[in-house]
Design an enzyme around this catalytic site. Structure first.
Site, PDB file in Angstrom:
ATOM      1  N   THR A  93      -4.318   1.621   7.241  1.00  0.00           N
ATOM      2  CA  THR A  93      -4.540   1.407   5.673  1.00  0.00           C
ATOM      3  C   THR A  93      -6.053   0.582   5.495  1.00  0.00           C
ATOM      4  O   THR A  93      -6.047  -0.486   6.213  1.00  0.00           O
ATOM      5  CB  THR A  93      -3.576   0.545   5.070  1.00  0.00           C
ATOM      6  OG1 THR A  93      -2.196   1.020   5.466  1.00  0.00           O
ATOM      7  CG2 THR A  93      -3.776   0.322   3.421  1.00  0.00           C
ATOM      8  N   LYS A 168      -2.685   5.233  -1.276  1.00  0.00           N
ATOM      9  CA  LYS A 168      -1.962   3.973  -0.500  1.00  0.00           C
ATOM     10  C   LYS A 168      -2.278   2.767  -1.170  1.00  0.00           C
ATOM     11  O   LYS A 168      -1.575   1.872  -1.416  1.00  0.00           O
ATOM     12  CB  LYS A 168      -2.505   4.086   0.983  1.00  0.00           C
ATOM     13  CG  LYS A 168      -1.891   3.040   1.779  1.00  0.00           C
ATOM     14  CD  LYS A 168      -0.591   2.911   2.059  1.00  0.00           C
ATOM     15  CE  LYS A 168       0.197   1.840   2.975  1.00  0.00           C
ATOM     16  NZ  LYS A 168       1.387   1.450   3.157  1.00  0.00           N
ATOM     17  N   LYS A 243      -4.273  -7.897   2.651  1.00  0.00           N
ATOM     18  CA  LYS A 243      -5.550  -7.089   2.845  1.00  0.00           C
ATOM     19  C   LYS A 243      -5.251  -5.934   1.862  1.00  0.00           C
ATOM     20  O   LYS A 243      -6.326  -5.589   1.073  1.00  0.00           O
ATOM     21  CB  LYS A 243      -5.682  -6.714   4.359  1.00  0.00           C
ATOM     22  CG  LYS A 243      -6.431  -5.399   4.554  1.00  0.00           C
ATOM     23  CD  LYS A 243      -6.007  -4.611   5.597  1.00  0.00           C
ATOM     24  CE  LYS A 243      -4.828  -3.917   5.554  1.00  0.00           C
ATOM     25  NZ  LYS A 243      -4.393  -2.664   6.287  1.00  0.00           N
TER      26      LYS A 243
HETATM   27  P1  NAD Z   1      -0.269  -4.783  14.118  1.00  0.00           P
HETATM   28  O1  NAD Z   1      -1.176  -5.885  13.693  1.00  0.00           O
HETATM   29  O2  NAD Z   1       1.229  -5.205  14.512  1.00  0.00           O
HETATM   30  O3  NAD Z   1      -0.719  -3.879  15.179  1.00  0.00           O
HETATM   31  C1  NAD Z   1      -2.370  -3.298  15.173  1.00  0.00           C
HETATM   32  C2  NAD Z   1      -2.539  -3.200  16.753  1.00  0.00           C
HETATM   33  O4  NAD Z   1      -3.986  -2.860  16.764  1.00  0.00           O
HETATM   34  C3  NAD Z   1      -2.259  -4.452  17.347  1.00  0.00           C
HETATM   35  O5  NAD Z   1      -1.511  -4.112  18.471  1.00  0.00           O
HETATM   36  C4  NAD Z   1      -3.619  -4.733  18.007  1.00  0.00           C
HETATM   37  O6  NAD Z   1      -3.687  -5.148  19.141  1.00  0.00           O
HETATM   38  C5  NAD Z   1      -4.219  -3.254  17.966  1.00  0.00           C
HETATM   39  N1  NAD Z   1      -5.876  -3.391  17.974  1.00  0.00           N
HETATM   40  C6  NAD Z   1      -6.844  -4.099  17.290  1.00  0.00           C
HETATM   41  N2  NAD Z   1      -7.865  -3.796  17.633  1.00  0.00           N
HETATM   42  C7  NAD Z   1      -7.841  -2.633  18.573  1.00  0.00           C
HETATM   43  C8  NAD Z   1      -9.066  -1.972  19.295  1.00  0.00           C
HETATM   44  N3  NAD Z   1     -10.229  -2.192  18.989  1.00  0.00           N
HETATM   45  N4  NAD Z   1      -8.410  -1.143  20.093  1.00  0.00           N
HETATM   46  C9  NAD Z   1      -7.169  -0.993  20.354  1.00  0.00           C
HETATM   47  N5  NAD Z   1      -6.158  -1.722  19.911  1.00  0.00           N
HETATM   48  C10 NAD Z   1      -6.450  -2.626  18.912  1.00  0.00           C
HETATM   49  O7  NAD Z   1      -0.160  -4.012  12.657  1.00  0.00           O
HETATM   50  P2  NAD Z   1       0.711  -2.771  12.157  1.00  0.00           P
HETATM   51  O8  NAD Z   1       1.729  -3.530  11.179  1.00  0.00           O
HETATM   52  O9  NAD Z   1       1.133  -2.075  13.387  1.00  0.00           O
HETATM   53  O10 NAD Z   1       0.008  -2.090  11.076  1.00  0.00           O
HETATM   54  C11 NAD Z   1      -1.180  -1.143  11.277  1.00  0.00           C
HETATM   55  C12 NAD Z   1      -1.651  -0.523  10.273  1.00  0.00           C
HETATM   56  O11 NAD Z   1      -0.667   0.053   9.339  1.00  0.00           O
HETATM   57  C13 NAD Z   1      -2.428  -1.566   9.186  1.00  0.00           C
HETATM   58  O12 NAD Z   1      -3.498  -1.039   8.404  1.00  0.00           O
HETATM   59  C14 NAD Z   1      -1.053  -1.840   8.028  1.00  0.00           C
HETATM   60  O13 NAD Z   1      -1.611  -2.212   6.821  1.00  0.00           O
HETATM   61  C15 NAD Z   1      -0.659  -0.440   8.011  1.00  0.00           C
HETATM   62  N6  NAD Z   1       0.950  -0.322   7.633  1.00  0.00           N
HETATM   63  C16 NAD Z   1       1.653  -1.277   8.430  1.00  0.00           C
HETATM   64  C17 NAD Z   1       2.928  -1.107   8.017  1.00  0.00           C
HETATM   65  C18 NAD Z   1       4.177  -2.221   8.537  1.00  0.00           C
HETATM   66  O14 NAD Z   1       5.361  -2.333   7.974  1.00  0.00           O
HETATM   67  N7  NAD Z   1       3.698  -2.908   9.514  1.00  0.00           N
HETATM   68  C19 NAD Z   1       3.665  -0.181   6.970  1.00  0.00           C
HETATM   69  C20 NAD Z   1       2.615   0.822   6.476  1.00  0.00           C
HETATM   70  C21 NAD Z   1       1.560   0.508   6.897  1.00  0.00           C
END
Ligand code: NAD
Length: 292
Positions: A93, A168, A243
């Site tokens: 997102t 979104k 965010k």
């Molecule tokens: P999270 O923080 O659990 O996971 C993000 C991952 O990205 C981490 O494991 C981190 O180590 C990795 N990362 C960061 N920089 C990196 C790089 N340069 N190279 C490789 N890996 C890297 O976040 P999440 O909850 O999985 O959410 C991910 C996205 O999805 C966000 O944008 C969030 O807003 C969206 N989202 C999350 C949910 C939810 O329920 N958690 C639901 C819908 C959308």
């Protein structure tokens, strides 16, 4: 089909594992070695870096926290060394402008781009029942569709690149406002001496029903699987909700639409995430309204 998957966090790991389970050859990368090991255990391959994972992929998926992380990974140099006509599918997102700029960058390098943020949480990612909000050229979306349908139950196309992120932003602003409404209703019920379990039962079977209530009941107890009943372990971290609500405010300003409830939700979640609540599930915002 060779798929790379960058970002194996709360959402990315179960999404990548779902792809492995449906027959895609997945090579993943995350800065967290533990996440990489979990993908390997589930039958995926792991690369030493994002570029190495992406270089031989037909489709490259990213699921990263914020726009700056996506821009870091999908940079000019990396896009220059990918196979020609790689399709980039960003499920993170992020802001609409970044998505549009990434689409333009991809086009300059002869690649396709689809922004496809999701809804449905980690449980939807594990079950392959996510909803995707997609933006991009129809040809690119047609190429992405089999992969998105493997991970989701719904793929909704909103128009050109960036329009998935626009949808979104509107959707998550609605979720943030709803979360505060559910909080206040439970806090008042508590104040009036009502039983939380009985009140939960009423709301889920009446007009106050919502996904937020059903899956993220913000008070501990009534929903044993919800983060609230598990010390608010995410789930969807409050920092990510803050965010997303900020992105919705930027989007509202860009088109001059007043969103006063969205603005208040953005303010409250930003304040909560800046304190010690950032890594808790967003439902922990209840603690700012009533002691639990
Ligand atoms: P999270 O923080 O659990 O996971 C993000 C991952 O990205 C981490 O494991 C981190 O180590 C990795 N990362 C960061 N920089 C990196 C790089 N340069 N190279 C490789 N890996 C890297 O976040 P999440 O909850 O999985 O959410 C991910 C996205 O999805 C966000 O944008 C969030 O807003 C969206 N989202 C999350 C949910 C939810 O329920 N958690 C639901 C819908 C959308």
């Amino acid at each position: 089909m060779q798929v790379s998957f960058i970002g194996l966090g709360t959402m990315g790991l179960p999404m990548a594992i779902t792809l492995v389970g449906t027959g895609f050859q997945v090579t993943g990368f995350d800065l967290d070695p533990g996440a990489c090991q979990r993908l390997e255990k589930a039958g995926g391959k792991v690369a030493a870096g994002a570029e190495e994972a992406m270089v031989s992929a037909d489709i490259s998926v990213s699921m990263l926290p914020e726009g700056r992380h996506v821009r870091d990974v999908l940079n000019e140099t990396t896009l220059g060394v990918l196979k020609s006509s790689t399709l980039l599918v960003d499920c993170s997102t992020i802001d609409v402008t970044s998505a549009q700029e990434l689409a333009a960058l991809a086009t300059r390098h002869g690649h396709g781009f689809v922004d496809a943020p999701v809804s449905g949480g980690a449980e939807g990612a594990a079950a392959g029942t996510l909803a995707f909000m997609a933006g991009g050229a129809p040809d690119d979306l047609a190429r992405a569709r089999p992969l998105l349908e493997a991970m989701g139950a719904k793929v909704l196309h909103f128009g050109a690149a960036g329009s998935g992120q626009a949808a979104k932003a509107c959707h998550n602003m609605n979720c943030g406002i709803t979360a505060l409404g559910v909080c206040e209703a439970f806090a008042l019920a508590d104040g009036l001496g009502l039983d939380h379990g009985a009140f939960f039962d009423l709301c889920r079977n009446a007009a106050a029903q919502s996904w937020i209530l059903e899956n993220r009941c913000l008070v501990p107890g009534p929903a044993p699987e919800a983060p609230a009943s598990n010390r608010y372990a995410p789930g969807f971290a409050a920092r990510l909700m803050a965010k997303d609500l900020g992105l919705a405010q930027d989007a509202a300003q860009s088109c001059g639409q007043a969103t006063p409830f969205g603005a208040e939700a953005a303010r409250r979640f930003a304040e909560f995430a800046a304190g010690d609540g950032g890594d808790l599930d967003f439902s922990a915002i209840y603690r700012t309204i009533r002691e639990v």
